[in-house]
Write an enzyme that holds these catalytic residues in place. Structure first.
Site, PDB file in Angstrom:
ATOM      1  N   ASP A 146       0.833  -1.198   0.000  1.00  0.00           N
ATOM      2  CA  ASP A 146       0.000   0.000   0.000  1.00  0.00           C
ATOM      3  C   ASP A 146       0.873   1.255   0.000  1.00  0.00           C
ATOM      4  O   ASP A 146       1.920   1.305   0.657  1.00  0.00           O
ATOM      5  CB  ASP A 146      -0.892  -0.017   1.241  1.00  0.00           C
ATOM      6  N   GLU A 185       1.601  -0.205  -5.031  1.00  0.00           N
ATOM      7  CA  GLU A 185       0.606   0.814  -5.357  1.00  0.00           C
ATOM      8  C   GLU A 185       1.336   2.123  -5.661  1.00  0.00           C
ATOM      9  O   GLU A 185       1.854   2.781  -4.749  1.00  0.00           O
ATOM     10  CB  GLU A 185      -0.371   1.014  -4.202  1.00  0.00           C
TER      11      GLU A 185
END
Length: 726
Positions: A250, A281
């Protein structure tokens, strides 16, 4: 009116505006999509060979990821066992498993889990023991486990809650997280690291600000510190020790690449003897060292570019997909291909389940095209951006119920689930035999192994296609499943010796064929059904408008257990009669209904009571008209002595009897030879004419002599017609 049992329902920006409460950037979503129809050669299929011992099994070899967004651990375990392993998914992506903040009051927003407060594994998805059991169950099914992990930050500095799902002690004000432990020395600070008071990112093209200031007020970890790197690597290695095979990282854009490379270098080999898969990400929009390409040395990057491109094509002209992947995307080896994810479906920048058939079609295209590592997203239905997944009053996520309407189980949709094995079979094969109509219909093969046609328009397309496939009869896997014995539970397509097939692709639909084994060359849809089953043909008379298609669902598993997502698509080749042949358990009572789906995915149930029927010991036919349930069971017994290679068929003047078609004539069973038998359901009080025909092995048709036979169905039954060949 719907049936007694209800069917199920479905399934952000990098430069997120300040004040948005969650632990990531955001992005955009694609509307629209395309339909792929695929067909698997109807030969015998080999089951996966998996050992039963935890971690003694081996991966199934596929690369398709099922992203089960915020499913709890028992639900993920069950899905690996029942769906993902059998369908050939290579991996499952699961939610962040660490303890996270719990913000008081409803609705316990989904983004709570992206604000960690500790690295223990008691979370809103379940306990540490349940997490370990989930990984073991998925490994036993041959499915790898990729865990979402939050390494860039801890909880939001603007959050006053001191409560967590796992009971860890923390204080965002003091930047103290006792479970790890972290103190204020472990976080970036102003002005030593971040040049902006308040720690906000003011310039999204400035690497220092993006990687050393707080993303959306989330307390940014000092990843340059060896202490932080050591603790984060220990967390990841704990997951690897439990069997985790890779990580979705993330907010990876907000971690300096060198810092993450250092953490990555400390990771152990997985239990299956490989380096962990890394999916980062990295939202596009910045250049230089903040561009997605600048992160490729550390692993793959999530395909926001991929999803954006699909959206623009499916909302425009899909003929442009001919050059898909030739430029403008990350390299295939680094592309985490997707149609949507939890951020982009909420900001509308990509397609989502709310786009109906376009979303399904785009997902099928992704699996067919073979560019990047594809991820099929299954989340939960939402009305508002911050909605919680289905949870109890304390915020703990409850079991996934794909029939409740609260969850969007895209991974189970027949066409998508069956396209996973299509994708696996086509691996390594190049795109060939491209066809398009210059607008919204395309077709292509992957070498000589698999072929698909997609119709993103509002009108049916009929075309003779070059498929690249060997001659044979193939199962349309978009609309039918292949049984364990190799028979097809849906329509089939015949490919001739030149590799050509004439196919009608309905609006917003697709047809796909592929060969895992040698294609069958006999009467594949009906010969023979699996042991203990009979082939039941459903004929539904229904006038529709462009964009509508008719489906069948019912009370038994073979009819989808009342699920609209698993409903069986009927063929419109004999319009206004819609037809499908399905293998059903012999001598079994069941209920069923027809539904209509339009291009937007809206479902309309036929009115009235459920249809009721019972299969016999031989193949049968049910003839229905939309909204009408008045049926009489009619048995046709025809006495005829034949020679080897000959079979007796029935045809007649009404849709139930194929409207005098010899191609669609009903095959009679020779079980009581020389009497040939078929049992059909025909609307009450119907007058009709009929005749019997012979077909030999060469397909030659011989009609019985004399005038047509005539009969009028009474108001009730059953009825038996005893005839002798004339």
């Amino acid at each position: 009116m719907s049936p007694v049992l209800r069917p199920r329902s479905a399934d952000a920006v990098e430069q997120r505006h300040p004040g948005t409460p969650r632990g990531r950037g955001s992005r955009r979503l694609l509307p629209g999509g395309l339909l792929l129809a695929s067909a698997l050669a109807a030969g015998a299929l080999l089951p996966l060979s998996l050992q039963s011992a935890a971690h003694a099994s081996s991966p199934n070899g596929g690369d398709v990821i099922a992203n089960l967004f915020e499913w709890n651990w028992p639900s993920v375990a069950q899905e690996c066992t029942d769906v993902l392993g059998p369908k050939g998914y290579g991996a499952v992506q699961v939610a962040p498993p660490e303890d996270s903040i719990r913000i008081g009051g409803a609705p316990h927003a989904w983004w709570d889990v992206y604000q960690p407060v500790g690295y223990d594994l008691n979370s809103r998805m379940g306990t540490e023991a349940q997490f370990k059991d989930m990984v073991t169950a998925c490994h036993t099914a041959g499915v790898k486990v990729y865990s979402d992990v939050v390494l860039n930050h801890m909880a939001g500095a603007d959050q006053s809650s001191t409560d967590s799902y796992g009971g860890d002690t923390f204080s965002t004000g003091a930047q103290s997280y006792s479970q790890v432990p972290y103190s204020s020395a472990d976080f970036h600070q102003y002005p030593a690291n971040c040049p902006n008071s308040g720690m906000a990112i003011n310039d999204w093209n400035n690497q220092t600000q993006v990687q050393e200031c707080d993303l959306s007020n989330l307390e940014d970890l000092y990843s340059e510190s060896d202490d932080v790197r050591t603790k984060e690597a220990a967390y990841l290695n704990k997951l690897i020790g439990y069997g985790v095979d890779g990580f979705r990282v993330d907010a990876a854009k907000h971690i300096n690449q060198n810092d993450f490379a250092n953490i990555e270098s400390r990771l152990n080999t997985t239990l299956w003897g490989q380096r962990p898969y890394i999916l980062q990400e990295v939202f596009p929009g910045s250049g230089g060292n903040l561009a997605p390409s600048a992160f490729e040395a550390n692993g793959s990057v999530i395909g926001f570019d991929y999803a954006d491109t699909l959206k623009s094509q499916f909302q425009g002209n899909i003929a442009g997909l001919k050059t898909f992947g030739s430029s403008g995307l990350e390299p295939s080896a680094k592309e985490g291909a997707m149609v949507t994810n939890h951020d982009t479906e909420r900001d509308g920048s990509t397609l989502s389940y709310k786009n109906g058939s376009q979303y399904t079609l785009a997902t099928e295209f992704m699996l067919a095209r073979g560019y990047g590592t594809p991820s099929v997203y299954s989340g939960f239905a939402f009305a508002n951006r911050d909605d919680s997944p289905p949870a109890d009053s304390s915020g703990f996520v409850t079991r996934t119920d794909c029939g409740s309407g609260a969850w969007v189980c895209t991974d189970r949709v027949r066409g998508i689930a069956n396209m996973v094995d299509w994708h696996n079979a086509a691996a390594g094969q190049s795109v060939a035999n491209w066809w398009d109509n210059g607008n919204n219909a395309i077709a292509f093969s992957r070498g000589s192994t698999a072929w698909i046609a997609l119709n993103n328009s509002g009108a049916a397309v009929t075309q003779t296609f070059s498929t690249g496939l060997a001659a044979g009869t193939y199962c349309d896997i978009i609309h039918g499943d292949i049984s364990s014995s190799g028979t097809c539970g849906g329509p089939t397509v015949t490919v001739d010796a030149a590799g050509k097939a004439t196919v009608t692709v309905n609006p917003g639909d697709s047809v796909a064929l592929y060969a895992r084994t040698a294609p069958c060359t006999t009467d594949c849809p009906t010969s023979p059904p699996p042991s203990g089953t009979v082939n039941e043909t459903f004929n539904e008379t229904k006038t529709t408008v462009p964009g509508q298609n008719v489906y069948l669902t019912g009370s038994i598993p073979a009819l989808g257990n009342w699920s609209t997502d698993a409903a069986i698509a009927l063929s419109s080749a004999s319009y206004p009669v819609w037809r499908a042949t399905v293998a059903l358990p012999a001598n079994t009572s069941f209920e069923y209904k027809y539904i209509v789906k339009d291009a937007a995915g809206t479902v309309t149930w036929e009115s009235g009571a459920n249809h009721t029927a019972r299969t016999g010991s031989t193949d049968g036919t049910l003839n229905d008209t939309w909204g009408s349930t008045g049926q009489v069971t009619v048995t046709f017994d025809e006495t005829k002595t034949t020679v080897p290679g000959q079979n007796v068929y029935l045809t007649g003047s009404i849709p139930a009897l194929a409207n005098w078609s010899t191609d669609a004539a009903i095959k009679l069973s020779p079980t009581a030879y020389p009497t040939w038998t078929a049992t059909l359901n025909i609307p009450a009080n119907t007058s009709f004419e009929y005749k019997y025909i012979l077909k030999d092995a060469a397909g030659t048709v011989t009609w019985e002599s004399g005038s047509n036979r005539t009969f009028t169905i009474p108001a009730s039954g059953p009825v038996t017609l005893n005839d002798t060949w004339k």
